[in-house]
Design a protein around this motif. Structure first.
Motif, PDB file in Angstrom:
ATOM      1  N   ALA A  59      74.841 -15.654  -2.676  1.00  0.00           N
ATOM      2  CA  ALA A  59      73.456 -16.041  -2.411  1.00  0.00           C
ATOM      3  C   ALA A  59      72.829 -16.706  -3.627  1.00  0.00           C
ATOM      4  O   ALA A  59      72.081 -17.692  -3.500  1.00  0.00           O
ATOM      5  N   ARG A  60      73.127 -16.198  -4.800  1.00  0.00           N
ATOM      6  CA  ARG A  60      72.589 -16.799  -6.022  1.00  0.00           C
ATOM      7  C   ARG A  60      73.087 -18.235  -6.183  1.00  0.00           C
ATOM      8  O   ARG A  60      72.332 -19.128  -6.569  1.00  0.00           O
ATOM      9  N   ARG A  61      74.359 -18.451  -5.859  1.00  0.00           N
ATOM     10  CA  ARG A  61      74.906 -19.815  -5.921  1.00  0.00           C
ATOM     11  C   ARG A  61      74.156 -20.738  -4.962  1.00  0.00           C
ATOM     12  O   ARG A  61      73.766 -21.865  -5.329  1.00  0.00           O
ATOM     13  N   VAL A  62      73.942 -20.279  -3.736  1.00  0.00           N
ATOM     14  CA  VAL A  62      73.238 -21.092  -2.737  1.00  0.00           C
ATOM     15  C   VAL A  62      71.803 -21.379  -3.180  1.00  0.00           C
ATOM     16  O   VAL A  62      71.315 -22.504  -3.056  1.00  0.00           O
ATOM     17  N   LEU A  63      71.129 -20.362  -3.699  1.00  0.00           N
ATOM     18  CA  LEU A  63      69.755 -20.559  -4.161  1.00  0.00           C
ATOM     19  C   LEU A  63      69.689 -21.564  -5.303  1.00  0.00           C
ATOM     20  O   LEU A  63      68.799 -22.424  -5.340  1.00  0.00           O
TER      21      LEU A  63
ATOM     22  N   VAL B 167      58.215 -22.451  -4.340  1.00  0.00           N
ATOM     23  CA  VAL B 167      57.551 -21.209  -3.953  1.00  0.00           C
ATOM     24  C   VAL B 167      58.507 -20.380  -3.099  1.00  0.00           C
ATOM     25  O   VAL B 167      59.153 -20.876  -2.183  1.00  0.00           O
ATOM     26  N   THR B 168      58.631 -19.107  -3.456  1.00  0.00           N
ATOM     27  CA  THR B 168      59.599 -18.218  -2.819  1.00  0.00           C
ATOM     28  C   THR B 168      58.873 -17.093  -2.104  1.00  0.00           C
ATOM     29  O   THR B 168      57.958 -16.485  -2.661  1.00  0.00           O
ATOM     30  N   VAL B 169      59.309 -16.828  -0.879  1.00  0.00           N
ATOM     31  CA  VAL B 169      58.667 -15.841  -0.008  1.00  0.00           C
ATOM     32  C   VAL B 169      59.682 -14.755   0.314  1.00  0.00           C
ATOM     33  O   VAL B 169      60.840 -15.040   0.627  1.00  0.00           O
ATOM     34  N   TRP B 170      59.251 -13.500   0.241  1.00  0.00           N
ATOM     35  CA  TRP B 170      60.083 -12.390   0.710  1.00  0.00           C
ATOM     36  C   TRP B 170      59.435 -11.829   1.966  1.00  0.00           C
ATOM     37  O   TRP B 170      58.282 -11.409   1.957  1.00  0.00           O
TER      38      TRP B 170
ATOM     39  N   VAL C 261      65.949 -10.338  -3.779  1.00  0.00           N
ATOM     40  CA  VAL C 261      64.850 -10.501  -4.738  1.00  0.00           C
ATOM     41  C   VAL C 261      65.374 -10.666  -6.167  1.00  0.00           C
ATOM     42  O   VAL C 261      64.994 -11.610  -6.867  1.00  0.00           O
ATOM     43  N   PRO C 262      66.263  -9.777  -6.662  1.00  0.00           N
ATOM     44  CA  PRO C 262      66.739  -9.970  -8.047  1.00  0.00           C
ATOM     45  C   PRO C 262      67.664 -11.164  -8.229  1.00  0.00           C
ATOM     46  O   PRO C 262      67.835 -11.631  -9.354  1.00  0.00           O
ATOM     47  N   THR C 263      68.239 -11.695  -7.144  1.00  0.00           N
ATOM     48  CA  THR C 263      69.133 -12.851  -7.303  1.00  0.00           C
ATOM     49  C   THR C 263      68.377 -14.111  -7.703  1.00  0.00           C
ATOM     50  O   THR C 263      68.987 -15.087  -8.141  1.00  0.00           O
ATOM     51  N   THR C 264      67.054 -14.106  -7.571  1.00  0.00           N
ATOM     52  CA  THR C 264      66.276 -15.292  -7.919  1.00  0.00           C
ATOM     53  C   THR C 264      65.929 -15.359  -9.404  1.00  0.00           C
ATOM     54  O   THR C 264      65.450 -16.403  -9.875  1.00  0.00           O
ATOM     55  N   LEU C 265      66.164 -14.282 -10.148  1.00  0.00           N
ATOM     56  CA  LEU C 265      65.792 -14.253 -11.567  1.00  0.00           C
ATOM     57  C   LEU C 265      66.531 -15.340 -12.340  1.00  0.00           C
ATOM     58  O   LEU C 265      67.750 -15.507 -12.222  1.00  0.00           O
ATOM     59  N   GLY C 266      65.776 -16.093 -13.110  1.00  0.00           N
ATOM     60  CA  GLY C 266      66.377 -17.111 -13.959  1.00  0.00           C
ATOM     61  C   GLY C 266      66.706 -18.406 -13.263  1.00  0.00           C
ATOM     62  O   GLY C 266      67.281 -19.307 -13.878  1.00  0.00           O
TER      63      GLY C 266
ATOM     64  N   GLU D   3      59.963  -3.781  -5.314  1.00  0.00           N
ATOM     65  CA  GLU D   3      58.767  -4.243  -4.604  1.00  0.00           C
ATOM     66  C   GLU D   3      57.683  -4.700  -5.573  1.00  0.00           C
ATOM     67  O   GLU D   3      57.038  -5.739  -5.352  1.00  0.00           O
ATOM     68  N   ARG D   4      57.479  -3.951  -6.654  1.00  0.00           N
ATOM     69  CA  ARG D   4      56.459  -4.343  -7.637  1.00  0.00           C
ATOM     70  C   ARG D   4      56.823  -5.664  -8.304  1.00  0.00           C
ATOM     71  O   ARG D   4      55.966  -6.535  -8.520  1.00  0.00           O
ATOM     72  N   SER D   5      58.102  -5.828  -8.617  1.00  0.00           N
ATOM     73  CA  SER D   5      58.559  -7.075  -9.231  1.00  0.00           C
ATOM     74  C   SER D   5      58.370  -8.254  -8.287  1.00  0.00           C
ATOM     75  O   SER D   5      57.905  -9.327  -8.687  1.00  0.00           O
ATOM     76  N   ALA D   6      58.727  -8.043  -7.019  1.00  0.00           N
ATOM     77  CA  ALA D   6      58.592  -9.128  -6.043  1.00  0.00           C
ATOM     78  C   ALA D   6      57.136  -9.546  -5.880  1.00  0.00           C
ATOM     79  O   ALA D   6      56.830 -10.735  -5.779  1.00  0.00           O
ATOM     80  N   GLU D   7      56.224  -8.573  -5.870  1.00  0.00           N
ATOM     81  CA  GLU D   7      54.818  -8.914  -5.687  1.00  0.00           C
ATOM     82  C   GLU D   7      54.279  -9.736  -6.852  1.00  0.00           C
ATOM     83  O   GLU D   7      53.402 -10.581  -6.672  1.00  0.00           O
ATOM     84  N   ARG D   8      54.827  -9.519  -8.042  1.00  0.00           N
ATOM     85  CA  ARG D   8      54.382 -10.313  -9.205  1.00  0.00           C
ATOM     86  C   ARG D   8      54.921 -11.738  -9.143  1.00  0.00           C
ATOM     87  O   ARG D   8      54.255 -12.670  -9.607  1.00  0.00           O
ATOM     88  N   ARG D   9      56.118 -11.921  -8.588  1.00  0.00           N
ATOM     89  CA  ARG D   9      56.800 -13.212  -8.712  1.00  0.00           C
ATOM     90  C   ARG D   9      56.819 -14.043  -7.436  1.00  0.00           C
ATOM     91  O   ARG D   9      57.126 -15.225  -7.487  1.00  0.00           O
ATOM     92  N   MET D  10      56.534 -13.429  -6.290  1.00  0.00           N
ATOM     93  CA  MET D  10      56.742 -14.099  -5.019  1.00  0.00           C
ATOM     94  C   MET D  10      55.530 -13.958  -4.112  1.00  0.00           C
ATOM     95  O   MET D  10      54.631 -13.164  -4.357  1.00  0.00           O
TER      96      MET D  10
END
Length: 378
Positions: free
Chosen positions: A76-80, A108-111, A98-103, A143-150
């Motif tokens: 998934a990280r490769r595809v993203l 704009v990314t939606v969960w 959610v963590p695969t998007t780091l870096g 969940e807290r991380s996703a709310e900050r970034r997405m």
């Protein structure tokens, strides 16, 4: 000429034909003129990638299942990384994405939050008991991380309390047919069908379904049959269902594509939702209950709060105690003897579904939200 908006939709867990993903969200975006890339585990679920659908491109990714999840995350990280920047919006459907998007530099990314991420840890049979507490804490941190970034969208308004900010709720409603056949319409063999639609697991009432199927078959002499539609999770659950099928106590189709599965509801005598009292189910509306009443099928449900509210407001069925096979069977036998009562209950439910639960209404808010995100500055 204005270029169409483009969205990358990714799941490594869900079936590529998942009703919420493929037949509600993706279908609505395609209808609105979006170009959609759907990255899903087609091969992992043994299904062919669709071809010839205008606006739809598909990508096969590794399936995430049980303890075998790292390869799917890497894929998934490769595809993203490769495809994400070519789109206006990225829409994720699994918490582990959610963590695969780091870096990664993404638009704009939606969960899409499908369930109570923390509570669902307790339901995963592959999670060792000693890790359930730590993993539940990890889920809360995620969940807290996703709310900050997405951007988040929620499948149920009851999930809102877990987050600090307000988020769009896109409920699991369903297309509501205008004039479904009445409940209790005999099938081609003259039988009355009781239907269960959805995933199958211990906490989803598989033992109760098997017992109901056996009693219904025996006490009606085969005049009524339990039809189970959905994929089984775990070897023990599969074995239970397969044994019951071989004994003729029920019919089990396994997974069916959404349109075919929903078609099995038309004319059914009743729809069953025998979910157990577990934390992940308490705040949620069981999608199957919504789908039953949308197809004018009366419901027999366990007393989970949202299901009780819907059944009581719609006058569309009966609430039975958790694990109570006997009362479930007695309710069904009463409708076997009086299908007109089942049909009347089904009509009540259908009327409410048409007013409140039609995806054709809720889809507009979802597409409008994606439009706003696509037009926002990166």
């Amino acid at each position: 000429m204005v270029s169409p908006r483009r969205i990358l939709v990714v799941t490594v867990v869900h079936h590529p034909d998942d009703a919420r993903i493929r037949h509600r969200q993706v279908a609505s975006l395609l209808e609105a003129g979006w170009e959609v890339t759907l990255a899903a585990p087609f091969g992992g679920h043994g299904v062919e990638r669709p071809v010839g659908v205008p606006g739809l491109r598909t990508v096969d990714v590794t399936r995430s299942t049980g303890r075998r999840r790292m390869a799917a995350q890497r894929d998934a990280r490769r595809v993203l990384r490769e495809l994400g920047p070519r789109h206006d919006v990225v829409l994720l459907h699994d918490p582990e994405l959610v963590p695969t998007t780091l870096g990664i530099s993404l638009p704009v990314t939606v969960w899409d939050v499908h369930e109570d991420t923390r509570a669902v840890v307790a339901l995963r049979s592959w999670v060792p008991d000693r890790l359930r507490g730590p993993l539940a804490s990890v889920a809360s941190a995620l969940e807290r991380s996703a709310e900050r970034r997405m951007v988040l969208i929620l499948a149920d308004e009851e999930y809102a309390d877990r987050f600090a900010r307000e988020h769009l709720v896109v409920p699991n409603t369903t297309p509501v047919p205008a004039d479904p056949p009445p409940a209790g319409t005999p099938d081609e063999q003259g039988r009355l069908r009781v239907v269960y639609l959805g995933s199958l697991a211990r906490e989803r009432g598989v033992a109760e379904l098997v017992a109901v199927g056996e009693q219904l078959h025996r006490r009606t002499g085969g005049r009524a049959v339990l039809e189970v539609v959905g994929p089984a999770h775990g070897a023990a659950v599969t074995a239970q269902l397969e044994a019951a099928r071989q004994q003729g106590h029920l019919e089990w189709t396994g997974f069916l594509p959404a349109r075919e599965a929903l078609g099995r509801l038309d004319g059914a005598l009743a729809g069953l939702s025998l979910l157990h009292d577990v934390a992940n189910f308490r705040p949620s509306m069981p999608t199957k209950v919504v789908e039953y009443i949308a197809h004018a099928v009366p419901v027999v449900t366990t007393p989970l709060p949202r299901a009780v509210d819907l059944v009581e407001r719609s006058a569309a069925g009966v609430v039975v105690p958790f694990h109570d096979v006997e009362q479930t069977v007695e309710t069904l036998l009463a409708w076997v003897e009086d299908p007109a009562t089942a049909a009347a209950l089904g009509r009540e439910g259908h009327a409410l579904a048409a007013r409140e639960l039609d995806w054709g209404v809720h889809s507009r808010a979802f597409v409008a939200a994606m439009d706003r995100l696509a037009d926002a500055p990166r």
